[in-house]
Write a protein that holds these residues in place. Structure first.
Motif, PDB file in Angstrom:
ATOM      1  N   ARG A 213       2.259 -31.758  22.493  1.00 45.32           N
ATOM      2  CA  ARG A 213       3.570 -32.131  21.984  1.00 45.32           C
ATOM      3  C   ARG A 213       4.693 -31.467  22.775  1.00 45.32           C
ATOM      4  N   ASN A 388       4.931 -40.775  30.272  1.00 47.58           N
ATOM      5  CA  ASN A 388       4.065 -41.769  29.611  1.00 47.58           C
ATOM      6  C   ASN A 388       2.627 -41.288  29.509  1.00 47.58           C
ATOM      7  N   ARG A 391       2.432 -38.782  26.797  1.00 49.41           N
ATOM      8  CA  ARG A 391       2.600 -39.406  25.488  1.00 49.41           C
ATOM      9  C   ARG A 391       1.317 -40.136  25.060  1.00 49.41           C
ATOM     10  N   GLN A 392       0.682 -40.882  25.971  1.00 48.76           N
ATOM     11  CA  GLN A 392      -0.560 -41.595  25.632  1.00 48.76           C
ATOM     12  C   GLN A 392      -1.679 -40.634  25.264  1.00 48.76           C
ATOM     13  N   LEU A 394      -1.314 -37.691  24.013  1.00 49.50           N
ATOM     14  CA  LEU A 394      -0.996 -37.137  22.701  1.00 49.50           C
ATOM     15  C   LEU A 394      -1.348 -38.126  21.588  1.00 49.50           C
ATOM     16  N   GLU A 395      -1.033 -39.403  21.765  1.00 50.11           N
ATOM     17  CA  GLU A 395      -1.357 -40.406  20.753  1.00 50.11           C
ATOM     18  C   GLU A 395      -2.860 -40.532  20.559  1.00 50.11           C
ATOM     19  N   THR A 396      -3.625 -40.476  21.655  1.00 50.17           N
ATOM     20  CA  THR A 396      -5.090 -40.544  21.544  1.00 50.17           C
ATOM     21  C   THR A 396      -5.625 -39.356  20.754  1.00 50.17           C
ATOM     22  N   TYR A 397      -5.117 -38.151  21.042  1.00 52.06           N
ATOM     23  CA  TYR A 397      -5.564 -36.957  20.319  1.00 52.06           C
ATOM     24  C   TYR A 397      -5.224 -37.070  18.833  1.00 52.06           C
ATOM     25  N   LEU A 398      -4.044 -37.616  18.549  1.00 50.03           N
ATOM     26  CA  LEU A 398      -3.649 -37.732  17.149  1.00 50.03           C
ATOM     27  C   LEU A 398      -4.553 -38.705  16.391  1.00 50.03           C
ATOM     28  N   VAL A 399      -4.893 -39.839  17.009  1.00 48.33           N
ATOM     29  CA  VAL A 399      -5.768 -40.811  16.340  1.00 48.33           C
ATOM     30  C   VAL A 399      -7.140 -40.201  16.093  1.00 48.33           C
TER      31      VAL A 399
END
Length: 726
Positions: A213, A388, A391-392, A394-399
């Protein structure tokens, strides 16, 4: 061996073997009943064994709240692999899983799983003789596992991802409980392994997400600062303002240049029309002018008046001169108006040229500005790519973290397998099957008893016979038959019907031969003469006894012979034969005699391809016979496809007892082409026998290899002609 010499060749007397078995049938039946009773008693004494089965389907499974994409990704994993299914089979037979099942069900307390503790006397003797290892030397847990494995069967169902678990036990409840328990332990083990992996994933992802983050925030801040400092404002999601302005100017410049080229082309077309003096009516710019249209209308009216007055007035008449002057004036006005249109088009071209020059100047200015912006965008793009990517990730880790955390919190992580069929308590024992055992034992006892009796007959010699005596008996019977049975050689008449000779050759002695000859000479005088053997009825009787599926009727005399062929066909049908007549005559007389509709489809239509096979078969109006008429198509065109008639005859021969083809006055070559190598009867239909025609036809057909040629006629003339031809 009784009744057989030592040096004789012998053969087995099968009749004697059968008689010997039949004579001892009561004994065989008694032994069979005893064997069946022993088998029945043994089957009843045996302890029954029960078997039950549970089936597990190996498939990827995800929680109900899992995303569709994740479910699809999981299904593409190694679970579909054949080796993975085999690995799951081995996992079900692992010692750890078996120990859990044994401890859960407390199988170590059951004597069924520890037979070694109370071994049989035979087992003790083998152990003392050191022929068998003492099972008590093994620990109790190992003995229970060994007994458990002996009764267990785990296998993969061929061609599927289903695993079957079979277990055999003396207790039907235990036979159903153990496979179900193994399936439950297997599913819980698999689910627990997935829960452990989820917990480990959440512990690892928490610090990684916090660090990611911070990286994403810093990367996005750098992108915003760089864009502001270099003036890279965006008009939409991807394009900057200078680039968008340059695109608009380029599009407008292209349009203006197109307008200029169009105006120049139109002006040049008008100039060419004025220069050459050609009519300008076809030019769209000229015809679209309202003034030109009005002048053209006036010119057309004046021209019509001049044409009308020239028929009644002289050329120098004042009226005509006035009209011509007006017509000249109108044409001058049309040319002047055309010059105005040309000047307007040239002005459009000049305006477009000025507009293009201005746009080119603006384009050069914007290009310089866009070039500088492009250099600045190189650094901006690098910063955006880095932002980017962060950010991608981070989104993968969050899911991943949300899914793993939800599974760990709810303890919802189904195993990649499910039970598709649970074991139920069996009603009938798997072993022993009393009825099959008794039946097999009875049949085996019956066969063995019969074999023993047959062997006893063979070894005693009662079922053997000398081959010399048998051969002498056969030769003696053959000599007796040659002496007492006269052998007649039938002679084929010209009409094809077998005729018995008037004299019989007897081998016995010469006096008997003379008496037989006298008797044969006197017999025709005492007996009445037979009916005409060449009549339609006689030929019908002959064809009834013939095995040939095809009969070709030749009628040299025309329609009279064809009528006789029709009578023959109806007589065969009345006799119960399935018969069909094909009209191949030129006159179509058989069709006229038999068909209800003279215009019915027939063989010519079939050969020309204008009718289906089933549409050409019709019934006779006076009998049960069938008919294929001549047809309505052209005969010459139909004869071009005569080779297809062979297929037609094969199909009809398979459906009918006899196929009669009436060919009219056909020659041998045509008949040979039609019949080819078939088994065929040739019928010469001659109501009134003409010796010349009959002899010529017989000679031609016999020369062509047709041995069975039947004459169908009436009266004594047929017999006389047949005699002269012979």
């Amino acid at each position: 061996m009784s009744g057989v010499a030592r040096d004789q060749d012998v053969d087995i007397d099968l009749g004697q073997l059968v008689r010997a078995v039949w004579a001892r049938r009561l004994r065989i039946l008694t032994i069979t009943l005893v064997g069946a009773s022993v088998a029945f008693a043994g089957a009843k004494i045996m302890s029954p064994q029960y078997r039950s089965e549970t089936r597990i389907l190996i498939e990827p499974r995800a929680p109900a709240f899992a995303s569709t994409q994740q479910a699809n990704d999981t299904s593409a994993g190694p679970l579909m692999d054949e080796l993975n299914i085999a690995s799951q089979v081995q996992l079900l037979q692992s010692a750890d899983l078996l120990k859990k099942v044994i401890n859960n069900l407390k199988l170590y307390n059951l004597p069924e799983f520890d037979d070694a503790a109370s071994g049989s006397a035979m087992s003790s003797i083998l152990v003392k003789l050191h022929l068998k290892k003492n099972p008590l030397e093994n620990p109790p847990e190992e003995r229970v596992i060994d007994a458990f494995v002996e009764r267990l069967q785990v296998y993969q169902v061929p061609g599927s991802r289903v695993i079957g678990i079979n277990f055999t036990s003396k207790d039907p409840k235990l036979a159903a409980a153990i496979p179900n328990a193994m399936a439950n332990v297997y599913l819980s083990t698999q689910s627990g392994a997935k829960l452990d992996s989820n917990s480990e994933a959440t512990r690892w992802l928490e610090p990684e997400i916090e660090g990611m983050r911070l990286k994403v925030s810093e990367a996005e801040k750098k992108v915003a600062e760089y864009r502001t400092s270099h003036g890279l404002l965006q008009t939409n999601g991807t394009t900057t303002f200078p680039a968008q302005q340059l695109n608009d100017i380029s599009a407008e410049l292209t349009r203006v240049r197109g307008d200029k080229a169009n105006a120049e082309a139109r002006a040049q077309a008008v100039r060419n029309a004025l220069k050459s003096g050609e009519a300008s009516d076809t030019l769209p710019d000229i015809m679209s002018s309202q003034a030109i249209q009005r002048l053209k209308g006036t010119e057309s009216g004046l021209q019509s008046q001049v044409s009308d007055l020239q028929t009644s007035l002289l050329n120098n008449h004042p009226r005509l001169k006035s009209l011509r002057a007006q017509l000249s004036d109108i044409r001058t006005q049309i040319r002047q108006e055309t010059q105005k249109i040309l000047a307007s088009i040239e002005n459009e071209s000049k305006v477009a040229d000025l507009r293009a020059s201005e746009l080119e100047r603006q384009s050069e200015t914007v290009q310089a500005t866009s070039a500088r912006a492009g250099e600045d965008e190189v650094g901006l793009n690098a910063l955006e790519r880095e932002a980017n990517a962060q950010r991608q990730l981070l989104e993968t880790y969050l899911v991943r973290y949300r899914e793993a955390a939800s599974r760990a919190d709810s303890n919802s992580s189904p195993a990649d397998a499910r039970i598709v069929s649970r074991a139920v308590e069996p009603v009938d024992p798997y072993f022993p099957k009393v009825v099959p055992i008794v039946v097999v034992a009875a049949v085996a006892t019956l066969i063995m008893s019969a074999i023993v009796i047959m062997l006893a007959e063979l070894f005693s010699g009662r079922a053997l016979r000398p081959t010399d005596a048998a051969s002498e008996t056969i030769e003696a019977e053959a000599v007796v038959e040659e002496k007492h049975v006269p052998q007649a050689a039938p002679i084929a008449a010209a009409g094809g019907r077998p005729v018995q000779p008037s004299m019989l050759a007897v081998v016995a002695d010469e006096e008997d031969t003379i008496e037989d000859v006298k008797a044969a000479e006197e017999a025709p005088e005492d007996e009445p003469e037979d009916d005409n053997e060449f009549s339609v009825a006689s030929v019908a009787d002959y064809l009834t006894g013939s095995r040939a599926p095809l009969a070709i009727a030749i009628s040299p005399t025309g329609d009279s012979g064809s009528a006789a062929t029709v009578s023959l066909t109806r007589m065969l049908a009345d006799a119960g034969r399935r018969v069909i007549l094909i009209d191949m005559t030129g006159s179509g007389y058989p069709t006229e005699l038999m068909a209800e509709d003279q215009a019915a489809l027939g063989v010519t239509d079939l050969l020309c391809g204008e009718a289906a096979f089933g549409d050409t078969i019709h019934g006779d109006r006076f009998s049960d016979a069938h008919l294929i008429p001549q047809g309505q198509s052209d005969v010459r065109r139909a004869m071009r496809g005569v080779d297809r008639l062979s297929l037609l005859l094969d199909a009809l021969a398979a459906a009918y007892d006899l196929v009669v083809v009436e060919c009219g006055s056909a020659d041998v070559a045509g008949v040979s082409r039609l019949t080819r190598s078939r088994d065929v009867e040739i019928i010469l239909s001659l109501p009134e026998v003409e010796e010349t025609i009959f002899v010529a036809l017989m000679t031609e057909f016999q020369a062509a290899g047709y041995e069975r040629v039947v004459l169908m006629s009436g009266g004594e003339g047929a017999e006389q002609a047949l005699g002269r031809a012979a």
